[in-house]
Design a protein around this motif. Structure first.
Motif, PDB file in Angstrom:
ATOM      1  N   UNK A  66      12.076   1.881  27.330  1.00 58.19           N
ATOM      2  CA  UNK A  66      11.708   2.495  28.560  1.00 58.19           C
ATOM      3  C   UNK A  66      11.445   1.648  29.346  1.00 58.19           C
ATOM      4  N   UNK A  67      10.403   0.670  28.601  1.00 58.76           N
ATOM      5  CA  UNK A  67       9.303  -0.089  29.518  1.00 58.76           C
ATOM      6  C   UNK A  67       9.984  -1.175  29.534  1.00 58.76           C
ATOM      7  N   UNK A  68      10.749  -1.582  28.210  1.00 56.74           N
ATOM      8  CA  UNK A  68      11.321  -3.459  28.449  1.00 56.74           C
ATOM      9  C   UNK A  68      12.781  -3.293  28.502  1.00 56.74           C
ATOM     10  N   UNK A  69      13.661  -2.142  28.218  1.00 54.72           N
ATOM     11  CA  UNK A  69      15.084  -1.787  29.298  1.00 54.72           C
ATOM     12  C   UNK A  69      15.806  -2.616  27.684  1.00 54.72           C
ATOM     13  N   UNK A  70      16.015  -1.906  26.450  1.00 54.26           N
ATOM     14  CA  UNK A  70      16.277  -2.067  25.635  1.00 54.26           C
ATOM     15  C   UNK A  70      16.513  -0.050  24.542  1.00 54.26           C
ATOM     16  N   UNK A  71      17.195  -0.991  23.402  1.00 53.20           N
ATOM     17  CA  UNK A  71      17.898   0.196  22.812  1.00 53.20           C
ATOM     18  C   UNK A  71      16.858   0.400  21.762  1.00 53.20           C
ATOM     19  N   UNK A  72      16.580   1.727  21.120  1.00 51.55           N
ATOM     20  CA  UNK A  72      15.722   2.197  20.034  1.00 51.55           C
ATOM     21  C   UNK A  72      16.298   0.971  19.109  1.00 51.55           C
ATOM     22  N   UNK A  73      17.498   1.639  18.783  1.00 52.64           N
ATOM     23  CA  UNK A  73      18.480   0.309  17.484  1.00 52.64           C
ATOM     24  C   UNK A  73      17.785  -0.884  17.902  1.00 52.64           C
ATOM     25  N   UNK A  74      18.224  -1.902  18.675  1.00 57.65           N
ATOM     26  CA  UNK A  74      17.512  -2.796  18.841  1.00 57.65           C
ATOM     27  C   UNK A  74      16.104  -2.983  18.547  1.00 57.65           C
ATOM     28  N   UNK A  75      14.938  -2.109  18.959  1.00 55.82           N
ATOM     29  CA  UNK A  75      13.939  -2.103  18.722  1.00 55.82           C
ATOM     30  C   UNK A  75      13.314  -2.183  16.957  1.00 55.82           C
ATOM     31  N   UNK A  76      14.310  -1.039  16.922  1.00 54.76           N
ATOM     32  CA  UNK A  76      13.950  -0.988  15.450  1.00 54.76           C
ATOM     33  C   UNK A  76      14.523  -2.166  14.148  1.00 54.76           C
ATOM     34  N   UNK A  77      15.677  -2.502  15.009  1.00 50.21           N
ATOM     35  CA  UNK A  77      16.218  -3.809  14.230  1.00 50.21           C
ATOM     36  C   UNK A  77      15.285  -4.886  13.893  1.00 50.21           C
ATOM     37  N   UNK A  78      14.583  -5.447  15.411  1.00 48.02           N
ATOM     38  CA  UNK A  78      13.135  -6.890  15.723  1.00 48.02           C
ATOM     39  C   UNK A  78      12.283  -6.273  14.867  1.00 48.02           C
ATOM     40  N   UNK A  79      11.470  -4.639  15.005  1.00 46.99           N
ATOM     41  CA  UNK A  79      10.439  -4.423  13.749  1.00 46.99           C
ATOM     42  C   UNK A  79      11.033  -5.020  12.662  1.00 46.99           C
ATOM     43  N   UNK A  80      11.803  -3.717  12.115  1.00 42.54           N
ATOM     44  CA  UNK A  80      12.660  -4.138  10.383  1.00 42.54           C
ATOM     45  C   UNK A  80      12.006  -5.771  10.316  1.00 42.54           C
ATOM     46  N   UNK A  81      13.117  -7.527  11.161  1.00 40.67           N
ATOM     47  CA  UNK A  81      12.885  -8.402  10.895  1.00 40.67           C
ATOM     48  C   UNK A  81      10.852  -8.889  11.217  1.00 40.67           C
ATOM     49  N   UNK A  82       9.947  -7.806  11.856  1.00 40.72           N
ATOM     50  CA  UNK A  82       9.282  -8.865  11.578  1.00 40.72           C
ATOM     51  C   UNK A  82       8.241  -8.289  10.382  1.00 40.72           C
ATOM     52  N   UNK A  83       8.681  -6.866  10.240  1.00 42.91           N
ATOM     53  CA  UNK A  83       7.642  -6.515   8.078  1.00 42.91           C
ATOM     54  C   UNK A  83       8.382  -7.495   7.412  1.00 42.91           C
ATOM     55  N   UNK A  84       9.190  -8.211   7.324  1.00 42.51           N
ATOM     56  CA  UNK A  84       9.694  -8.553   6.705  1.00 42.51           C
ATOM     57  C   UNK A  84      10.085 -10.400   6.209  1.00 42.51           C
ATOM     58  N   UNK A  85       9.164 -10.706   7.890  1.00 40.52           N
ATOM     59  CA  UNK A  85       8.842 -11.789   8.176  1.00 40.52           C
ATOM     60  C   UNK A  85       7.652 -12.015   7.879  1.00 40.52           C
ATOM     61  N   UNK A  86       7.205 -11.164   8.214  1.00 41.26           N
ATOM     62  CA  UNK A  86       5.211 -11.220   7.728  1.00 41.26           C
ATOM     63  C   UNK A  86       4.698 -12.354   6.568  1.00 41.26           C
ATOM     64  N   UNK A  87       3.786 -12.458   7.646  1.00 44.90           N
ATOM     65  CA  UNK A  87       3.138 -13.457   5.608  1.00 44.90           C
ATOM     66  C   UNK A  87       2.446 -12.634   5.037  1.00 44.90           C
TER      67      UNK A  87
END
Length: 90
Positions: A66-87
């Protein structure tokens, strides 16, 4: 609260590591903080601030979307990418 994410291609222990290191952001040395910020920019693109807030604070997904005006699907997509690229070590 840590919750195992089925959609992320990492095991339970590795996901826990990423989650808890990210939540301890403020206690990390500045070099490690910068690595997390850089990863958020890389994975989140224009939504990097939303990703950073979601991963390093206790803010809920609903509040972040709500604060950043993005969909939940978009948030979860970038979260998944973050987890997978974490050092491997931070």
């Amino acid at each position: 609260m840590f919750r195992f994410r089925q959609g992320v291609k990492l095991g339970y222990d590795r996901q826990g590591y990423v989650y808890f290191v990210s939540k301890c952001f403020k206690a990390l040395p500045s070099e490690q903080q910068e690595r997390i910020r850089r990863l958020c920019r890389e994975c989140g693109g224009q939504h990097s601030e939303a990703l950073f807030e979601f991963m390093t604070t206790d803010t809920t997904a609903t509040a972040v979307t709500m604060k950043h005006y993005l969909s939940r699907a978009t948030l979860y997509r970038i979260v998944r990418k973050y987890y997978e690229k974490f050092p491997r070590s931070i």
